[in-house]
Design a protein around this motif. Structure first.
Motif, short mmCIF file in Angstrom:
data_model
loop_
_atom_site.label_atom_id
_atom_site.label_comp_id
_atom_site.label_asym_id
_atom_site.label_seq_id
_atom_site.Cartn_x
_atom_site.Cartn_y
_atom_site.Cartn_z
N ARG A 132 0.83 -1.20 0.00
CA ARG A 132 0.00 0.00 0.00
C ARG A 132 0.86 1.26 0.00
O ARG A 132 0.52 2.25 -0.64
CB ARG A 132 -0.97 -0.04 1.19
N THR A 133 2.00 1.21 0.70
CA THR A 133 2.92 2.36 0.67
C THR A 133 3.45 2.56 -0.74
O THR A 133 3.54 3.67 -1.25
CB THR A 133 4.11 2.12 1.62
N SER A 134 3.75 1.44 -1.36
CA SER A 134 4.32 1.48 -2.69
C SER A 134 3.28 1.99 -3.71
O SER A 134 3.63 2.67 -4.68
CB SER A 134 4.83 0.07 -2.97
N ILE A 135 2.00 1.71 -3.45
CA ILE A 135 0.95 2.25 -4.33
C ILE A 135 0.83 3.75 -4.13
O ILE A 135 0.73 4.52 -5.10
CB ILE A 135 -0.41 1.55 -4.05
N ALA A 136 0.91 4.19 -2.87
CA ALA A 136 0.84 5.63 -2.60
C ALA A 136 1.94 6.36 -3.34
O ALA A 136 1.74 7.44 -3.89
CB ALA A 136 0.96 5.88 -1.09
N ARG A 137 3.10 5.76 -3.35
CA ARG A 137 4.24 6.35 -4.03
C ARG A 137 3.95 6.57 -5.52
O ARG A 137 4.25 7.62 -6.08
CB ARG A 137 5.44 5.40 -3.86
N ALA A 138 3.32 5.56 -6.12
CA ALA A 138 3.02 5.66 -7.55
C ALA A 138 1.89 6.65 -7.80
O ALA A 138 1.91 7.40 -8.78
CB ALA A 138 2.66 4.29 -8.10
N VAL A 139 0.91 6.66 -6.90
CA VAL A 139 -0.26 7.52 -7.09
C VAL A 139 0.16 8.99 -6.96
O VAL A 139 -0.36 9.86 -7.65
CB VAL A 139 -1.35 7.17 -6.05
N LEU A 140 1.12 9.24 -6.08
CA LEU A 140 1.54 10.62 -5.79
C LEU A 140 1.94 11.37 -7.06
O LEU A 140 1.77 12.58 -7.15
CB LEU A 140 2.70 10.61 -4.80
N ARG A 141 2.47 10.64 -8.02
CA ARG A 141 2.92 11.37 -9.20
C ARG A 141 1.82 11.62 -10.21
O ARG A 141 2.07 12.12 -11.30
CB ARG A 141 4.14 10.72 -9.85
N ARG A 142 0.58 11.29 -9.85
CA ARG A 142 -0.54 11.51 -10.77
C ARG A 142 -0.15 11.07 -12.18
O ARG A 142 -0.12 11.87 -13.11
CB ARG A 142 -0.93 12.99 -10.80
N PRO A 143 0.19 9.82 -12.34
CA PRO A 143 0.75 9.39 -13.62
C PRO A 143 -0.31 9.27 -14.71
O PRO A 143 -1.48 9.01 -14.40
CB PRO A 143 1.32 8.02 -13.27
N ASN A 144 0.10 9.45 -15.93
CA ASN A 144 -0.82 9.21 -17.03
C ASN A 144 -0.96 7.73 -17.32
O ASN A 144 -1.90 7.30 -17.96
CB ASN A 144 -0.36 9.97 -18.27
N ILE A 145 0.04 6.99 -16.88
CA ILE A 145 -0.07 5.53 -16.99
C ILE A 145 0.27 4.95 -15.61
O ILE A 145 1.32 5.24 -15.04
CB ILE A 145 0.94 4.97 -18.02
N LEU A 146 -0.64 4.14 -15.08
CA LEU A 146 -0.39 3.51 -13.78
C LEU A 146 -0.27 2.00 -14.00
O LEU A 146 -1.11 1.40 -14.67
CB LEU A 146 -1.53 3.80 -12.81
N ILE A 147 0.79 1.43 -13.46
CA ILE A 147 0.98 -0.02 -13.61
C ILE A 147 1.05 -0.66 -12.23
O ILE A 147 1.87 -0.29 -11.40
CB ILE A 147 2.29 -0.32 -14.38
N LEU A 148 0.12 -1.58 -12.00
CA LEU A 148 0.17 -2.33 -10.73
C LEU A 148 0.52 -3.77 -11.05
O LEU A 148 -0.27 -4.50 -11.63
CB LEU A 148 -1.20 -2.30 -10.02
N ASP A 149 1.75 -4.18 -10.72
CA ASP A 149 2.17 -5.55 -11.02
C ASP A 149 1.91 -6.43 -9.80
O ASP A 149 2.74 -6.52 -8.92
CB ASP A 149 3.64 -5.56 -11.42
N ASP A 150 0.76 -7.05 -9.79
CA ASP A 150 0.38 -7.92 -8.69
C ASP A 150 0.58 -7.21 -7.35
O ASP A 150 1.09 -7.77 -6.40
CB ASP A 150 1.24 -9.20 -8.73
#
Lengths: 586, 596
Positions: free
Chosen positions: A486-504
């Motif tokens: 969940r911390t690692s997802i927050a990290r990715a979400v923070l950048r408001r990315p145009n492409i989000l990749i969740l690998d398992d």
């Protein structure tokens, strides 16, 4: 030795300081070497005075003053030598280490998968410090030695060239002995170190396998094994001790030989009146001045050899060209991407593998849509998403982002627009806030809290001793698998990315929390592209498009409803998922 | 950032209690120690006598123009040098040997001690720290045992010897040239202190650089994907610059110290010359004396420097030995019965009678993991344990092998309380196969028989054949001698599973404990594993933490656990009819397997 020429540009940076250092070496030696001359004169003066029967305290005061005065000048110069040459070597070490990191930062993921971390660590520490030795002591001592040697020799020759030659006979032997023994010691030392790591591994295995050892009553056997390794280590240490023990006694005998020759031959000359007693004293002092340069000679030669070997290993790293980088075809005009992804006949084979990991992938992921990928372990799901941020390059076919060939997009721009949550979560031993801030360095506190809210880690953080400032890792707390994800997802979400990749990235999160996260993500990712790899159907069922990968090929594709009616791999997984859901409700 | 690991904290340089305990380890080598002390005194004596020969040569032989006498003196001098070299060699070697022998003994004692400690101890202590005790902490003591104790004698005798010679030649001159000594001693110890502080700072930065490197090489993917290369670099640069700064500071101390020592020496030389100028006429100073004093002057500072180094050695040695002794004093053993009962020809009947267990033995603070658990498994039968994670299944198998002590109730095998038999007898009758297979580095056969010579290669091969891992082993270039890397990293999950089955089979115990792995493997391997499990279970009493429906259905008894309690017990059919927890579990988890 050739490998060391790579160091010249580094040395050039500190040219003027180094010249100053060399000058200091020369001056300090002038004064050091001159001293025995005056001591010799003093002794002669003393003798003359004794013979004449007139001697005053003040007669020799002048010599005493010179000895002390010269020592002051030589000392100050020696101080400057160390403060210049050795300090420069530390500065170059710093430069080398910085360059090392910045170079490996540009190497692709595949490089790190094929190179043990321990090897890179050894290069960054041991090898760089071996090179540093060449630059510091490796320059200072030879310069010093050369000066002392030549000046003393000149002065000794002037006093008495025959005695000089005789007294110097054992000296080359000293250099050679140090060089040879140094080599042997280095070798034996390495052998001992190897055995030490064998011993460490043995202990490590035994202690981590304590359960098995106890269960099968293998304690006695393990002790016996450890005793053998330990005994081997003991013996290797003794071999090393022998080599080391021989060094100094041998040195003293050889140097002693010089002194004895001087006393005897010089003594005879004094008796016959060819030489004064003062000259003899000066000779003895010169000899003691020459001992260290002779030892340094052999010692430094080893240092240079080891440094050269280390530099060769380092050069190999510096010469590794990063494969994934911007090239001439890169269009630097591109400064953002929207997130329209298309795979056209893409094939991908890992490094030197025989079989392709991905075959003939044709896939469109329109901007703003959500793609889900399911399939058994090892079917190429991660490889497929790794191609998008160019962690790997495709082997053939075309991969287009916004209709542009991916290689034309600057790597930095591409990655800046992607929020990636890898399968193996990796967090740094810094605070939670710092870890989330990895996504966007400039993010304000509120944004971090918001991202933490989206990924549902915020609630957990509220219970931590120092909230968002709580440290992770050895110096702080250990997160559970789910918390890490969940911390690692927050990290990715923070950048408001145009492409989000969740690998398992939700595998260790319970289904209830997962649903909340997905719900929040839908909001955040509105109009942006999401790619989700998952094993649970609950994670993927609402995706716009779902693909099923098997053996590197897309075998099923469509929406949840379409795939369920297809009655293939996906439908099978769905059945199981339904039952699990019932379990939750029990 | 000022946090230092407890391994780095240094205390005093001498602790009488620790020292007494350390000296015990030297006892077996006391003759060697005595010899070493004798030799080091001899070296010091021979070293101190050297300038005396110069004096004789100058004042007696040369002054009297006695060239024959000069030759005799020189030859004696030469012999002395050689003798000194030989003695010094043996001294250095023996000292090292003493140190190595002692740390070998200590290391073995420590390792043997660790083998006896219970799992409870291992649960509490991070493995990394234990490894440091066995390796690094013991290593540090080497220096103390060798140079630390013996060489102190040599240094002290050297100083005493030089002083004695000096005074016997000329007391006034001796006092004069020794007048610089306090400066030398003070300077040396001050330098040591400063250099040590600087060195610690350097080490601190090295540790930071290493930690940072390690972390960012492992996490390079994250750095790259989040465009954090620059940021990470900047942070690294800070540590790196700190390291540079600490080193430059330490260079400064060296740059002051070495010229300083030279200067003090020069002042002493100056004093000798000046004094000689005033007193030679009275006949109290000869030229030979002056020359001898000039040589003594150079010999002084090495033993002083050595002594100042000893302080460092002792300080680290005290810290390390304290940690080692603390570990040796920890006796969390499983207490063996004083008069163990004979435990042979075990039939394999297992009984748990009202067993209560908590990992926390503190009374009143128990967090019961097992609550009043009772069951019986008859010889040759299989009991399958099912339930959620944390239900207490794994704990049950740990208790059977007596890895932990239960708080209430009793566990019986063939009617004998397991506390009444010896641990090794008990465990020899139980083979444990864990989910997470642990392989040792070595070879295949060693991982099957775990070094037990009573299990022959034939038996290993036949065990591998039975579980069906033989084909894969035969396909490897060196077959049963094929190397196994640390933790079996080159083998697949399925292969590791099968090897651990072969291991259990080779030991051929009456009781089998199996924690079935859940990890998904390909269909072919799955078939191999299932049939291997059936073979493993036949003819022995077995406790299985089961995840496979086939295993559960074939079990004689199924025990359903929930939150540390047994909730249902019976056969597959009985439990299904019961419509309880098992029924639901079956529908949810296992029916799918049946379909597949």
């Amino acid at each position: 030795m050739k490998s060391l020429t790579r160091l010249l540009p580094y040395l050039a940076r500190y040219k003027s300081t180094l010249y100053l250092g060399l000058l200091a070496v020369i001056v300090s030696n002038l004064f050091t070497v001159a001293t025995p001359w005056f001591i010799g004169e003093a002794i002669d003066e003393l003798k003359r005075g004794l013979e004449k029967g007139s001697l005053q305290h003040t007669d020799l005061l002048w010599y005493a003053g010179i000895v002390v005065g010269f020592a002051v000048v030589a000392g100050v110069m020696l101080f400057f030598t160390r403060q210049t040459i050795i300090v420069v070597s530390r500065k170059i070490e710093y430069d080398l280490r910085n360059d090392f990191l910045s170079h490996i930062q540009r190497l692709p993921l595949s490089y790190f998968q094929n190179t043990p971390t321990g090897d890179l660590m050894a290069l960054a520490t041991n090898d760089i410090s071996a090179v540093r030795n060449v630059l510091g002591p490796g320059i200072m001592y030879p310069a010093d030695t050369l000066m002392t040697l030549s000046m003393s020799l000149v002065l000794m020759f002037v006093k008495d060239w025959q005695l000089t030659l005789l007294a110097l006979i054992p000296m080359p032997l000293v250099s050679y002995a140090v060089y040879y023994l140094g080599k042997v010691i280095h070798e034996k030392f390495n052998e001992r170190q190897e055995q030490y790591s064998v011993l460490t591994t043995k202990a490590q295995e035994n202690l981590s396998g304590a359960r098995v050892v106890k269960a099968y009553v293998r304690e006695e056997y393990e002790i016996e094994q450890f005793r053998k390794a330990s005994w081997d280590y003991f013996k290797k240490n003794l071999v090393l001790a022998k080599a080391q023990s021989v060094m100094w006694p041998l040195m003293f005998i050889l140097v002693g030989l010089s002194i004895i020759i001087t006393i005897y031959v010089g003594g005879l000359k004094v008796i016959s009146g060819e030489m004064t007693i003062g000259t003899l004293t000066a000779f003895m002092t010169y000899l003691s001045l020459l001992i260290w340069p002779m030892i340094a000679f052999g010692w430094v030669t080893n240092m240079w050899q080891q440094g050269a070997a280390s530099m060769k290993r380092l050069a190999k790293i510096y010469d590794t060209v990063p494969t994934i980088r911007d090239t001439e075809q890169t269009d630097h005009g591109i400064d953002s991407i929207k997130g329209d992804i298309e795979f056209k006949n893409v094939n991908f084979t890992h490094g030197s593998a025989h079989t392709p990991t991905l075959q003939n992938i044709n896939l469109k992921i329109p901007q703003g849509s959500t793609l889900a990928i399911v399939g058994y372990t090892g079917t190429g799901k991660s490889s497929l998403v790794n191609l998008i941020p160019r962690l790997y390059d495709i082997s053939d076919g075309e991969l287009l982002i916004d209709g542009i060939e991916i290689k034309k997009i600057p790597v930095e721009v591409l990655r800046k627009n992607i929020g990636y949550v890898p399968q193996e979560t990796f967090l740094f031993s810094e605070s939670i806030a710092e870890n989330i801030r990895y996504g966007d360095d400039d993010a304000q506190r509120e944004l971090i809290h918001e991202a933490a809210e989206v990924s549902q880690i915020a609630k957990d953080v509220a219970d931590f001793p120092q909230r968002f400032e709580t440290m992770l890792g050895e110096r702080g707390i250990t997160l559970s698998g789910g918390q890490k994800q969940r911390t690692s997802i927050a990290r990715a979400v923070l950048r408001r990315p145009n492409i989000l990749i969740l690998d398992d990235a939700l595998s260790a999160v319970d289904t209830y929390t997962e649903e909340t996260i997905l719900d929040r993500l839908r909001n955040v990712m509105k109009g942006r592209t999401s790619i989700i790899i998952a094993h649970r159907i609950s994670t993927v069922k609402d995706a716009d498009n779902i693909i099923v990968l098997n053996n590197g090929k897309i075998v099923e594709q469509g929406t949840h409803e379409q795939l369920v009616t297809l009655n293939g791999i996906y439908a099978g997984l769905y059945q199981k998922q339904l039952l699990e859901k019932e379990l939750e409700e029990l | 950032m000022s946090q230092i690991q407890d391994d780095e904290i240094l205390g005093k340089a001498y602790d009488a209690q620790l020292m007494r305990r350390l000296v015990i380890y030297l006892r077996p080598y006391k003759w060697q120690v005595l010899l070493a002390i004798f030799l080091s005194i001899a070296v010091s004596g021979l070293e101190a006598v050297r300038p005396y020969f110069t004096k004789i040569a100058v004042d007696v032989n040369i002054a009297n123009k006695d060239s024959k006498g000069l030759l005799t003196t020189t030859i004696l001098f030469l012999l002395l040098m050689i003798l000194r070299g030989v003695v010094q060699y043996y001294n250095a070697y023996i000292t090292q040997k003493i140190g190595q022998q002692t740390i070998f003994d200590l290391r073995m004692e420590l390792f043997t001690h660790l083998q006896k400690l219970s799992l409870k101890f291992y649960d509490k202590n991070p493995i990394g720290r234990l490894i440091t005790r066995v390796t690094n902490d013991v290593e540090v003591l080497n220096e103390m045992f060798s140079s630390g104790i013996v060489m102190v004698f040599s240094d002290v005798f050297m100083i005493v010897g030089i002083v004695w010679f000096m005074f016997s030649m000329n007391a006034e001159l001796a006092l004069l040239s020794l007048s610089v000594l306090p400066f030398l001693i003070y300077g040396t110890f001050l330098f040591r202190k400063k250099a040590r502080e600087a060195y610690r700072e350097v080490r601190l930065y090295i540790a930071r650089i290493n930690t940072f490197m390690q972390e960012h090489i492992t996490g390079m993917l994250v750095d790259q994907i989040f465009n954090r290369e620059k940021k990470a670099f900047d942070e690294f640069e800070k540590h790196n610059a700190g390291h540079r700064g600490a080193n430059i500071k330490s260079i400064f101390y060296y740059a002051i110290f070495y010229p300083g020592v030279d200067l003090i020496g020069a002042v002493s030389v100056g004093l000798i010359i000046w004094y000689a100028g005033g007193n030679a006429l009275q006949g109290s100073v000869t030229i030979g004396t002056v020359m001898a004093f000039l040589q003594f002057n150079e010999m002084f500072w090495r033993p002083i420097r050595d002594l100042s180094e000893k302080y460092n050695i002792m300080q680290t040695a005290m810290a390390s030995s304290e940690r080692i002794f603390k570990l040796l004093d920890d006796t969390s053993f499983i207490k063996e019965s004083d008069r163990p009962q004979l435990f042979q020809n075990v039939a394999g009947k297992i009984e748990f009678k009202n067993v209560w267990f908590s990992y926390n033995s503190e009374e009143g603070n128990e967090n019961w993991v097992l609550k009043n658990v009772s069951f019986t498994i008859n010889p040759g039968e299989t009991a399958a344990f099912v339930g959620h994670t944390g239900a207490g299944k794994t704990t049950i198998i740990s208790l059977l092998s007596r890895f932990y002590e239960i708080q209430k109730g009793e566990i019986l095998i063939d009617g004998i309380n397991i506390r009444d038999v010896s641990l090794s007898d008990l465990r020899k009758n139980i083979a444990v196969v864990l989910q997470d297979v642990f392989l040792f580095s070595g070879d295949i056969k060693g991982n099957v028989n775990l070094g037990n010579d009573e299990i022959s290669l034939e038996q290993i091969k036949s065990a591998c054949r039975v579980v069906g891992v033989d084909k894969f082993i035969d396909a490897m270039p060196k077959n049963y001698d094929e190397e196994v890397k640390e933790r079996g990293s080159t083998l697949s999950v399925g292969q590791k599973q099968l090897l651990s089955f072969a291991r259990a089979l080779a030991f051929n115990p009456k009781i089998l404990v199996l924690d079935e792995a859940t990890s998904s493997v390909d269909t072919e391997t799955e078939i191999l594993i299932q049939s291997a499990i059936q073979k493993l279970l036949s003819n022995r009493t077995a406790i299985v933490i089961a995840h496979r429906l086939s295993t559960i259905q074939n079990a004689d008894t199924i025990v359903v656990m929930h939150k540390g309690e047994i909730r249902e017990m019976g056969t597959h059919q009985e439990l299904l009819l019961n419509k309880g927890i098992y029924h639901k579990l079956y529908l949810l988890q296992y029916k799918e397997q049946e379909a597949a």
